[in-house]
Design an enzyme around this catalytic site. Structure first.
Site, PDB file in Angstrom:
ATOM      1  N   ARG A   1      -3.824 -10.112   4.452  1.00 15.23           N
ATOM      2  CA  ARG A   1      -4.204 -10.161   3.031  1.00 15.23           C
ATOM      3  C   ARG A   1      -3.018  -9.636   2.225  1.00 15.23           C
ATOM      4  O   ARG A   1      -2.648  -8.472   2.376  1.00 15.23           O
ATOM      5  CB  ARG A   1      -5.453  -9.281   2.841  1.00 15.23           C
ATOM      6  CG  ARG A   1      -6.009  -9.233   1.434  1.00 15.23           C
ATOM      7  CD  ARG A   1      -7.201  -8.281   1.393  1.00 15.23           C
ATOM      8  NE  ARG A   1      -7.763  -8.193   0.062  1.00 15.23           N
ATOM      9  CZ  ARG A   1      -7.307  -7.403  -0.900  1.00 15.23           C
ATOM     10  NH1 ARG A   1      -6.271  -6.618  -0.669  1.00 15.23           N
ATOM     11  NH2 ARG A   1      -7.890  -7.383  -2.081  1.00 15.23           N
TER      12      ARG A   1
ATOM     13  N   LYS B   1       0.817  -1.224   0.000  1.00 16.57           N
ATOM     14  CA  LYS B   1       0.000   0.000   0.000  1.00 16.57           C
ATOM     15  C   LYS B   1       0.846   1.268   0.000  1.00 16.57           C
ATOM     16  O   LYS B   1       2.050   1.236   0.255  1.00 16.57           O
ATOM     17  CB  LYS B   1      -0.995  -0.043   1.156  1.00 16.57           C
ATOM     18  CG  LYS B   1      -2.146  -0.993   0.805  1.00 16.57           C
ATOM     19  CD  LYS B   1      -3.332  -0.865   1.688  1.00 16.57           C
ATOM     20  CE  LYS B   1      -4.442  -1.767   1.126  1.00 16.57           C
ATOM     21  NZ  LYS B   1      -5.518  -2.006   2.102  1.00 16.57           N
TER      22      LYS B   1
HETATM   23  N1  HH2 Z   1      -7.549  -3.554   0.519  1.00 15.94           N
HETATM   24  C1  HH2 Z   1      -7.820  -3.575  -0.803  1.00 15.94           C
HETATM   25  C2  HH2 Z   1      -8.891  -4.338  -1.285  1.00 15.94           C
HETATM   26  N2  HH2 Z   1      -9.646  -5.089  -0.457  1.00 15.94           N
HETATM   27  N3  HH2 Z   1     -10.133  -5.870   1.720  1.00 15.94           N
HETATM   28  C3  HH2 Z   1      -9.883  -5.861   3.033  1.00 15.94           C
HETATM   29  N4  HH2 Z   1     -10.634  -6.606   3.866  1.00 15.94           N
HETATM   30  N5  HH2 Z   1      -8.859  -5.126   3.574  1.00 15.94           N
HETATM   31  C4  HH2 Z   1      -8.052  -4.352   2.793  1.00 15.94           C
HETATM   32  O1  HH2 Z   1      -7.139  -3.683   3.336  1.00 15.94           O
HETATM   33  C5  HH2 Z   1      -8.306  -4.310   1.377  1.00 15.94           C
HETATM   34  C6  HH2 Z   1      -9.375  -5.094   0.870  1.00 15.94           C
HETATM   35  C7  HH2 Z   1      -6.986  -2.788  -1.755  1.00 15.94           C
HETATM   36  O2  HH2 Z   1      -5.920  -3.548  -2.236  1.00 15.94           O
HETATM   37  P1  HH2 Z   1      -5.894  -4.345  -3.661  1.00 15.94           P
HETATM   38  O3  HH2 Z   1      -6.906  -5.436  -3.689  1.00 15.94           O
HETATM   39  O4  HH2 Z   1      -4.512  -4.792  -3.917  1.00 15.94           O
HETATM   40  O5  HH2 Z   1      -6.213  -3.255  -4.735  1.00 15.94           O
HETATM   41  P2  HH2 Z   1      -7.540  -2.890  -5.505  1.00 15.94           P
HETATM   42  O6  HH2 Z   1      -8.614  -2.626  -4.523  1.00 15.94           O
HETATM   43  O7  HH2 Z   1      -7.145  -1.669  -6.280  1.00 15.94           O
HETATM   44  O8  HH2 Z   1      -7.905  -4.058  -6.343  1.00 15.94           O
END
Ligand code: HH2
Length: 299
Positions: free
Chosen positions: A275, A241
């Protein structure tokens, strides 16, 4: 010596569909991120088709993932380093990206599969296809989500955020981030209970990077043990992040060292699930972290 640092998660089990369960132990379980999106901040657009995405899911399993998290809508927050934020995806498009991959993976692995969605219609279709739990970063913003999950009797991750995805990084503001996030997560937890979700099916998440400044994210990771007082297993998503980039200057794909530092604190302060994008490295890291911890009495 500071004995308060060694806080193992409370051993417990999370019941899943078809009589299965997830067992939480001394170290956080590793949830692999599988983004089926063209625009995720860290790995968007990696897969050109279903087969490639399924292969990536199986590779995550082989690398030691203990849960898979399939997301077909980016939740990249807007107003900060990511510019305008992710565009909302229509239900049809989210289902078109998600269901073929979910169906194939379900046939190939019995590992718990979580679906990262804010939409009850998507959650319903995913649960019908054999998903095990729902990861809702909006914490029941869709009024139909609570009842759906309560009726299905599946676990749900409820994440803290403030404001809308489009604008949440414009002016984040906390006086005491840990206290305020704890209070707001307690309110979210109560909403879930009011919707009929069983207490043992609720997981909470401080929402690293969602409507928070650098110092807020760091305070939440450093104060994670205080969130354990909420009495629910905690999920922490800090992998790659922006706060890591703010400290190290590394672009998203080169944030593994910083991501592991966050995993270290999450593990030490009692997270139940981390995660992550880098599964093999995180498993190796946690295996060594656990081996060292086994030589120290837990307090
Ligand atoms: N962060 C992201 C997405 N989903 N779910 C939970 N429970 N906690 C988190 O911190 C979280 C999440 C964002 O990260 P990422 O999936 O890599 O990116 P994007 O949302 O742009 O797909």
């Amino acid at each position: 010596m500071n004995a308060t640092l060694a806080l193992a998660p409370t051993p417990s089990t999370l019941p899943l569909p078809r009589g299965r369960a997830v067992a939480f132990g001394r170290r956080p379980l590793v949830m692999a991120v599988l983004n089926l999106t063209p625009d995720s901040f860290s790995d968007g657009g990696r897969f050109s088709g279903t087969d490639e995405a399924v292969e990536a899911g199986l590779a995550a399993v082989a690398a030691g993932a203990e849960l898979l998290d399939l997301g077909a809508e980016s939740t990249r927050p807007g107003g900060g380093v990511y510019g305008a934020g992710a565009a909302e995806v229509a239900v049809d498009e989210e289902l078109r990206r998600l269901l073929p991959v979910l169906e194939k993976l379900r046939g190939l692995t019995d590992l718990p599969i979580s679906v990262d969605t804010r939409k009850a219609a998507v959650a319903r279709a995913a649960l019908e296809l054999g998903a095990d739990l729902i990861n809702d970063v909006s914490a029941l913003a869709d009024p139909a989500m609570g009842e759906l999950v309560a009726r299905a009797g599946v676990p749900i991750v409820l994440m803290h955020s403030r404001g809308t995805l489009e604008s949440m990084q414009l002016a984040p503001n906390f006086d005491d981030p840990v206290d305020e996030v704890a209070d707001e997560l307690a309110a979210i937890d109560q909403r879930a209970l009011d919707a009929g979700i069983a207490p043992h099916q609720i997981l909470l998440d401080p929402g690293i990077g969602f409507g928070k400044r650098l110092g807020d994210n760091l305070a939440l990771l450093a104060g994670l043990d205080r969130l354990r007082a909420l009495g629910r297993p905690l999920l922490v998503g800090a992998s790659r992040k922006a706060f890591i980039g703010a400290i190290t200057g590394a672009p998203a794909a080169e944030r593994l060292p910083g991501s592991l530092a966050a995993v270290a604190w999450a593990a030490t302060l009692g997270a139940a699930i981390v995660r992550v994008h880098d599964v093999a490295a995180t498993r190796a890291f946690l295996d060594v972290w656990t081996a060292i911890g086994d030589h120290r009495p837990w307090t």
